[in-house]
Design an enzyme around this catalytic site. Structure first.
Site, short mmCIF file in Angstrom:
data_model
loop_
_atom_site.label_atom_id
_atom_site.label_comp_id
_atom_site.label_asym_id
_atom_site.label_seq_id
_atom_site.Cartn_x
_atom_site.Cartn_y
_atom_site.Cartn_z
N ASP A 166 0.84 -1.20 0.00
CA ASP A 166 0.00 0.00 0.00
C ASP A 166 0.88 1.25 0.00
O ASP A 166 2.05 1.20 0.40
CB ASP A 166 -0.90 0.03 1.25
CG ASP A 166 -1.86 -1.15 1.27
OD1 ASP A 166 -2.15 -1.69 0.20
OD2 ASP A 166 -2.30 -1.52 2.38
N1 URA Z 1 -1.19 -5.94 3.90
C1 URA Z 1 -1.70 -4.68 3.88
O1 URA Z 1 -2.75 -4.43 4.46
N2 URA Z 1 -1.03 -3.75 3.22
C2 URA Z 1 0.15 -3.97 2.59
O2 URA Z 1 0.72 -3.06 2.02
C3 URA Z 1 0.67 -5.27 2.61
C4 URA Z 1 -0.02 -6.25 3.28
#
Ligand code: URA
Length: 232
Positions: free
Chosen positions: A102
């Protein structure tokens, strides 16, 4: 392969830039100056130099990045800066991220132009454990840990696969998951009435983030790391 493609791929130059350096006699193939960009070269056996320095052809390049917060895992984005902006001056055409973190997630991310590796590491059937350092809003109870360990309902068809939880202190856990569902870690913590305040990926399989890399820095993978990744 044509000499101009060879030089575009290895030096990260455009065709017109390559044409200029070749026409100026700055490039040799097997010790002879060539001024024709369409000269055929064998990338396995021919020796190419630019300004006297060997130019080695690498079909694929592999990087480990310590992803900073604020960058999106994409080649382009209408609103946000993207991970690939960090690699604009690097050799290797067609780079992409191996999977997605993310925008606000930091830590270990691989970047490569080896589509087979991207595909094999991100395919849903591949269950390689990934460790995330999670800053949580509240300390986890024994019940929360049990639920995360056994698998929780995050609103998909199936609960999550068994995970591993290591409590570091009241605010931090290391959560190891073997899937890569959308926002998985955040949704798993929501499933136990908690919240992720910060998220950092520490490792994938036995390949661990090189902590000497500051956020935004990257380096080539070592031969060992690459062999490891290819074995998954
Ligand atoms: N899980 C998440 O919620 N975000 C990420 O970036 C990676 C794994």
């Amino acid at each position: 392969m044509r000499l101009d493609k060879y030089l575009c791929d290895t030096l990260g130059l455009s065709r017109s830039e390559v044409k200029k350096i070749v026409s100026k006699g700055r490039v040799t193939v097997n010790n002879a100056i060539t001024k024709s960009p369409d000269t055929k070269v064998n990338e396995e056996t021919d020796e190419v130099t630019f300004d006297g320095k060997a130019v080695l052809y690498e079909r694929f390049v592999y990087y480990m990045l310590n992803k900073p917060a604020g960058l999106v895992c994409a080649n382009k984005d209408p609103r946000d800066p993207v991970v690939m902006d960090l690699f604009r001056d690097e050799p290797g055409k067609g780079l992409s991220c191996v999977g997605r973190l993310d925008k606000d997630t930091t830590g270990l991310l691989f970047v490569t132009n080896d589509g087979d590796l991207v595909h094999s590491l991100t395919s849903p059937g591949r269950h390689v454990f990934k460790d995330y350092l999670v800053t949580v809003a509240h300390p986890l109870s024994e019940g929360d840990i049990k639920a995360l360990t056994e698998g929780v309902d995050i609103g998909d068809d199936k609960p999550t696969l068994p995970a591993k939880v290591k409590v570091m202190d009241d605010d931090h856990i290391v959560l190891s998951i073997s899937e890569g569902r959308f926002h998985q870690v955040k949704r798993m913590l929501i499933a136990v009435n908690n919240e992720v305040l910060a998220l950092k990926r520490l490792s994938l399989g036995s390949v661990v983030l090189d902590e000497s890399l500051k956020p935004g820095e990257f380096r080539r993978l070592t031969a060992e790391e690459l062999t490891e990744l290819k074995s998954y």
